[in-house]
Design a protein around this motif. Structure first.
Motif, mmCIF file in Angstrom:
data_model
loop_
_atom_site.group_PDB
_atom_site.id
_atom_site.type_symbol
_atom_site.label_atom_id
_atom_site.label_comp_id
_atom_site.label_asym_id
_atom_site.label_seq_id
_atom_site.Cartn_x
_atom_site.Cartn_y
_atom_site.Cartn_z
ATOM 1 N N SER A 38 0.652 -1.199 -0.045
ATOM 2 C CA SER A 38 -0.055 0.034 -0.030
ATOM 3 C C SER A 38 1.044 1.324 -0.060
ATOM 4 O O SER A 38 2.262 1.226 0.211
ATOM 5 N N HIS A 39 0.239 2.430 -0.155
ATOM 6 C CA HIS A 39 0.679 3.834 -0.154
ATOM 7 C C HIS A 39 1.570 3.942 1.335
ATOM 8 O O HIS A 39 2.089 4.995 1.437
ATOM 9 N N LYS A 40 1.032 3.377 2.316
ATOM 10 C CA LYS A 40 1.617 3.612 3.738
ATOM 11 C C LYS A 40 3.068 3.619 3.675
ATOM 12 O O LYS A 40 3.521 4.308 4.451
ATOM 13 N N VAL A 41 3.816 2.878 2.764
ATOM 14 C CA VAL A 41 5.277 2.756 2.596
ATOM 15 C C VAL A 41 5.753 4.319 2.679
ATOM 16 O O VAL A 41 6.833 4.844 2.979
ATOM 17 N N GLY A 100 -3.664 -3.514 8.785
ATOM 18 C CA GLY A 100 -2.570 -4.349 8.897
ATOM 19 C C GLY A 100 -1.578 -3.525 7.888
ATOM 20 O O GLY A 100 -0.229 -3.879 7.928
ATOM 21 N N GLN A 101 -2.036 -3.009 6.965
ATOM 22 C CA GLN A 101 -1.199 -2.292 5.682
ATOM 23 C C GLN A 101 -0.055 -1.299 6.543
ATOM 24 O O GLN A 101 1.085 -1.397 6.206
ATOM 25 N N TRP A 102 -0.546 -0.720 7.286
ATOM 26 C CA TRP A 102 0.208 0.320 7.865
ATOM 27 C C TRP A 102 1.399 -0.232 8.974
ATOM 28 O O TRP A 102 2.694 0.063 8.977
ATOM 29 N N PRO A 158 -9.220 -4.123 0.268
ATOM 30 C CA PRO A 158 -10.599 -3.973 0.420
ATOM 31 C C PRO A 158 -11.154 -2.329 0.431
ATOM 32 O O PRO A 158 -11.934 -1.883 0.097
ATOM 33 N N GLU A 159 -9.971 -1.557 1.072
ATOM 34 C CA GLU A 159 -10.090 -0.234 1.393
ATOM 35 C C GLU A 159 -10.145 0.258 -0.096
ATOM 36 O O GLU A 159 -10.938 1.485 -0.410
ATOM 37 N N SER A 160 -9.422 0.218 -0.858
ATOM 38 C CA SER A 160 -9.080 0.739 -2.224
ATOM 39 C C SER A 160 -10.249 0.190 -3.111
ATOM 40 O O SER A 160 -10.678 0.980 -4.071
ATOM 41 N N ILE A 198 -5.743 3.834 -6.418
ATOM 42 C CA ILE A 198 -5.689 2.484 -5.769
ATOM 43 C C ILE A 198 -4.661 2.346 -4.864
ATOM 44 O O ILE A 198 -3.528 2.065 -5.034
ATOM 45 N N SER A 199 -5.143 2.607 -3.498
ATOM 46 C CA SER A 199 -4.074 2.546 -2.247
ATOM 47 C C SER A 199 -3.320 1.421 -1.976
ATOM 48 O O SER A 199 -2.220 1.512 -1.354
ATOM 49 N N GLY A 200 -3.896 0.090 -2.431
ATOM 50 C CA GLY A 200 -3.101 -1.138 -2.126
ATOM 51 C C GLY A 200 -3.578 -2.370 -2.647
ATOM 52 O O GLY A 200 -4.659 -2.248 -3.410
ATOM 53 N N SER A 212 -10.797 9.013 -4.115
ATOM 54 C CA SER A 212 -9.876 8.055 -3.384
ATOM 55 C C SER A 212 -10.780 7.660 -2.233
ATOM 56 O O SER A 212 -11.686 8.411 -1.631
ATOM 57 N N CYS A 213 -10.309 6.316 -1.578
ATOM 58 C CA CYS A 213 -11.047 6.032 -0.277
ATOM 59 C C CYS A 213 -10.357 7.025 0.874
ATOM 60 O O CYS A 213 -9.226 7.537 0.617
ATOM 61 N N LEU A 214 -11.195 7.058 2.009
ATOM 62 C CA LEU A 214 -10.915 7.836 2.789
ATOM 63 C C LEU A 214 -11.178 7.264 4.205
ATOM 64 O O LEU A 214 -12.254 6.838 4.747
ATOM 65 N N GLY A 215 -9.967 6.898 5.085
ATOM 66 C CA GLY A 215 -10.118 6.311 6.555
ATOM 67 C C GLY A 215 -9.741 7.615 7.310
ATOM 68 O O GLY A 215 -10.593 8.348 8.023
ATOM 69 N N GLY A 216 -8.257 7.858 7.502
ATOM 70 C CA GLY A 216 -7.999 9.386 8.288
ATOM 71 C C GLY A 216 -7.514 10.163 7.363
ATOM 72 O O GLY A 216 -7.368 11.212 7.672
ATOM 73 N N GLY A 217 -7.393 9.895 6.133
ATOM 74 C CA GLY A 217 -7.249 10.967 4.797
ATOM 75 C C GLY A 217 -5.815 10.939 4.329
ATOM 76 O O GLY A 217 -5.609 11.802 3.495
ATOM 77 N N SER A 218 -4.943 9.845 4.501
ATOM 78 C CA SER A 218 -3.627 9.983 4.055
ATOM 79 C C SER A 218 -3.579 9.670 2.611
ATOM 80 O O SER A 218 -2.856 10.435 1.821
ATOM 81 N N ASN A 219 -4.212 8.749 2.033
ATOM 82 C CA ASN A 219 -3.943 8.401 0.808
ATOM 83 C C ASN A 219 -4.743 9.256 -0.280
ATOM 84 O O ASN A 219 -4.323 9.819 -1.293
ATOM 85 N N PHE A 220 -6.062 9.704 0.252
ATOM 86 C CA PHE A 220 -6.911 10.797 -0.235
ATOM 87 C C PHE A 220 -6.074 11.962 -0.412
ATOM 88 O O PHE A 220 -6.001 12.720 -1.494
ATOM 89 N N ASP A 224 -11.159 -2.487 6.888
ATOM 90 C CA ASP A 224 -11.370 -1.943 8.343
ATOM 91 C C ASP A 224 -10.413 -0.653 8.305
ATOM 92 O O ASP A 224 -10.435 0.221 9.512
ATOM 93 N N GLY A 225 -9.392 -0.267 7.442
ATOM 94 C CA GLY A 225 -8.499 0.716 7.340
ATOM 95 C C GLY A 225 -9.526 2.203 7.232
ATOM 96 O O GLY A 225 -9.043 3.187 7.287
ATOM 97 N N LEU A 226 -10.659 1.958 7.117
ATOM 98 C CA LEU A 226 -11.611 3.135 6.784
ATOM 99 C C LEU A 226 -12.154 3.330 8.102
ATOM 100 O O LEU A 226 -13.111 4.310 7.954
ATOM 101 N N GLY A 254 0.120 6.566 11.258
ATOM 102 C CA GLY A 254 -0.075 6.288 9.864
ATOM 103 C C GLY A 254 -1.093 7.080 8.908
ATOM 104 O O GLY A 254 -1.085 7.157 7.672
ATOM 105 N N SER A 255 -1.604 7.949 9.376
ATOM 106 C CA SER A 255 -2.421 8.856 8.770
ATOM 107 C C SER A 255 -2.652 10.115 9.509
ATOM 108 O O SER A 255 -2.032 10.514 10.560
ATOM 109 N N VAL A 256 -3.597 10.751 9.192
ATOM 110 C CA VAL A 256 -4.535 12.075 9.946
ATOM 111 C C VAL A 256 -3.843 13.061 9.685
ATOM 112 O O VAL A 256 -4.106 14.401 9.627
HETATM 113 C C1 PLP Z 1 -4.762 -0.284 1.498
HETATM 114 C C2 PLP Z 1 -5.546 1.197 2.429
HETATM 115 N N1 PLP Z 1 -6.133 2.221 1.888
HETATM 116 C C3 PLP Z 1 -6.735 3.122 2.635
HETATM 117 C C4 PLP Z 1 -6.414 3.279 4.191
HETATM 118 C C5 PLP Z 1 -7.186 4.390 4.677
HETATM 119 O O1 PLP Z 1 -6.272 5.161 5.348
HETATM 120 P P1 PLP Z 1 -6.079 6.553 4.799
HETATM 121 O O2 PLP Z 1 -7.238 7.444 4.773
HETATM 122 O O3 PLP Z 1 -5.033 7.199 5.981
HETATM 123 O O4 PLP Z 1 -5.490 6.468 3.371
HETATM 124 C C6 PLP Z 1 -5.782 2.177 4.704
HETATM 125 C C7 PLP Z 1 -5.622 2.115 5.987
HETATM 126 O O5 PLP Z 1 -5.217 1.224 6.623
HETATM 127 C C8 PLP Z 1 -5.197 1.068 3.910
HETATM 128 O O6 PLP Z 1 -4.685 -0.007 4.227
#
Ligand code: PLP
Length: 448
Positions: free
Chosen positions: A112-115, A140-142, A386-388, A415-417, A263-271, A337-339, A230-232
């Motif tokens: 994922s983008h978390k790297v 688990g990606q972060w 699943p988040e992407s 596509i974040s991951g 883009s998908c958004l949980g805490g907002g980092s990939n978006f 669940d990352g969302l 990992g985010s926010v």
């Molecule tokens: C693949 C992937 N996309 C998106 C997210 C959501 O996080 P963020 O909004 O910080 O990008 C996560 C969080 O774990 C994730 O693993």
């Protein structure tokens, strides 16, 4: 006319040399972190919690922040820059006049983008003499990304992993452990805050807010450790702007420009990382783009209240001005669940408050979303996290609307991951029982 190219790559020496800091370009100042009325000052404690270079970036007024040379090398080692793809096969299958482009953050060593921020935080932590990183993780990606970055930078890593996900992602747990990380289901019995919840319920599903509190407490009690989020926070979004900066260059190369970015958004980092450089274009160059954050109804934080709230459950962080559902709110676990996080990053929250960012939230059962992710897989061939899948789903809905209106919009999505370690989640939601049936129980979606 030449046929459109499926892939728009960049060379390593075309990778961004600086991150883009949107703070000086915002129409109004970002509300600062504050202290609650009661208790010790969380703001004064920030230098004890965060990596100093990251804290300086958090408040920086500089528009461009140079990426240290060694970190540029680490980004190259992690496969940056990543291609932008034109989704020609999906466009054809959808019979849409829209032009669809996706950024491939799934081409990441850990998925994922978390790297992008994990490498930056591990690099700065090592420069400052820390020996161990502590953190939370949801999907688990972060956790995997930080374990990877810690390994490359010669640091130890401790991960508090939301129990609801830790339970079903055995392969990812093994992956983090192989990278040398010490991983604990959260709430755990390793911190005084986690222990309180764990003693009430050994099977507590946990939340990102709880896992953040555990990571903070662990680091606070060890002078050789520092906490990494990992985010926010602003600096996390800053590191992620490599995504959008590359995408800008790739659009220039393609001779195109987005009308809609998703883009998908949980805490907002990939978006944030994907759209902020383009938000800069809108704010300073008069460009027009619609920005849409794809969320789950399990945690539609951008539909919450815009107010000051804590970023963690135990109230160890300062109050941040953000769209929030409330830091102690319980949210139903989902496969993406990352969302599932109560609050959205202050930067994206302000942009939402100013009407620059839009949001959509999809049903908690995730079937609608995963069926559309399958349509993407069958045409473009990549398996999203699943988040992407939320990002893809939103882009497909938008492309179908273009079919109905005849508008040839340019739709860019991130596509974040990848989902190589998430098949179990897809199986469960799509009703694929390994013993009884080999195929997902879905009727063809949109004729695909
Ligand atoms: C693949 C992937 N996309 C998106 C997210 C959501 O996080 P963020 O909004 O910080 O990008 C996560 C969080 O774990 C994730 O693993």
């Amino acid at each position: 006319m030449a046929a459109p190219k499926r892939q728009i790559p960049l060379d390593v020496d075309e990778a961004p040399a600086s991150w883009y800091n949107i703070l000086p370009d915002l129409p109004e100042p970002l509300p600062p972190p504050l202290d609650p009325d009661q208790g010790p000052s969380r703001v004064a404690n920030l230098p004890n919690l965060l990596i100093h270079a990251c804290l300086a970036q958090e408040m920086s007024a500089e528009r461009w922040i140079p990426i240290p040379e060694e970190l540029c090398q680490l980004y190259a080692q992690a496969g940056r820059p990543r291609p932008l793809f034109r989704a020609l096969s999906l466009e054809k299958a959808l019979r849409t006049p829209a032009r669809l482009y996706y950024k491939s953050e799934f081409f990441s060593p850990t998925g994922s983008h978390k790297v992008n921020t994990a490498l930056a935080q591990a690099y700065f932590a090592r420069e400052e003499g820390f020996e161990r990183l502590t953190t939370e993780t949801g999907a688990g990606q972060w956790g995997t990304a930080l374990a990877y970055a810690a390994a490359l930078c010669g640091l130890k890593c401790t991960v508090y992993w939301v129990r609801a996900v830790h339970r079903w992602k055995a392969a990812r747990l093994g992956y983090m452990q192989m990278l040398g990380a010490d991983v604990h289901a959260s709430p755990s019995d390793r911190t005084s805050f986690g222990r309180k919840l764990w003693e009430q319920d050994h099977d507590h599903p946990g939340s990102l807010g709880i896992a953040i509190s555990e990571g903070l407490e662990d680091a606070q009690n060890d002078p050789k450790a520092v906490y990494s989020l990992g985010s926010v926070l602003n600096h996390v979004l800053l590191h992620q702007t490599v995504i959008g900066l590359e995408t800008q260059r790739q659009f220039e190369r393609a001779g195109d420009y987005p009308d809609v970015m998703i883009s998908c958004l949980g805490g907002g980092s990939n978006f944030g990382g994907f759209v902020l450089p383009f938000v800069g274009d809108v704010l300073t160059k008069g460009k027009k783009i619609r920005f849409v954050a794809a969320q789950s109804q399990a945690a539609p934080n951008l539909q919450g209240e815009y107010r000051y709230d804590f970023a963690d459950h135990a109230e160890m962080t300062p109050l941040l001005k953000m769209y929030t559902l409330g830091h102690t709110t319980q949210m139903t676990p989902i496969k993406g669940d990352g969302l599932r996080y109560h609050g959205c990053s202050p930067i994206v929250s302000l942009l939402r408050h100013l009407g620059i960012v839009d949001t959509v939230a999809y049903p908690v059962d995730e079937r609608y979303v995963f069926e559309r992710a399958l349509a993407f897989m069958k045409t473009e061939g990549f398996l999203p996290a699943p988040e992407s899948a939320y990002s893809i789903c939103c882009a497909i809905d938008e492309a179908v609307r273009c079919r109905e209106t005849g508008e040839p919009k340019v739709i860019a999505f991130n596509i974040s991951g990848h989902g190589f370690m998430d098949i179990e989640g897809y199986r469960e939601v799509l009703g694929m029982d390994a013993r009884e049936r080999d195929e997902p129980r879905v009727s063809p979606i949109l004729g695909i």
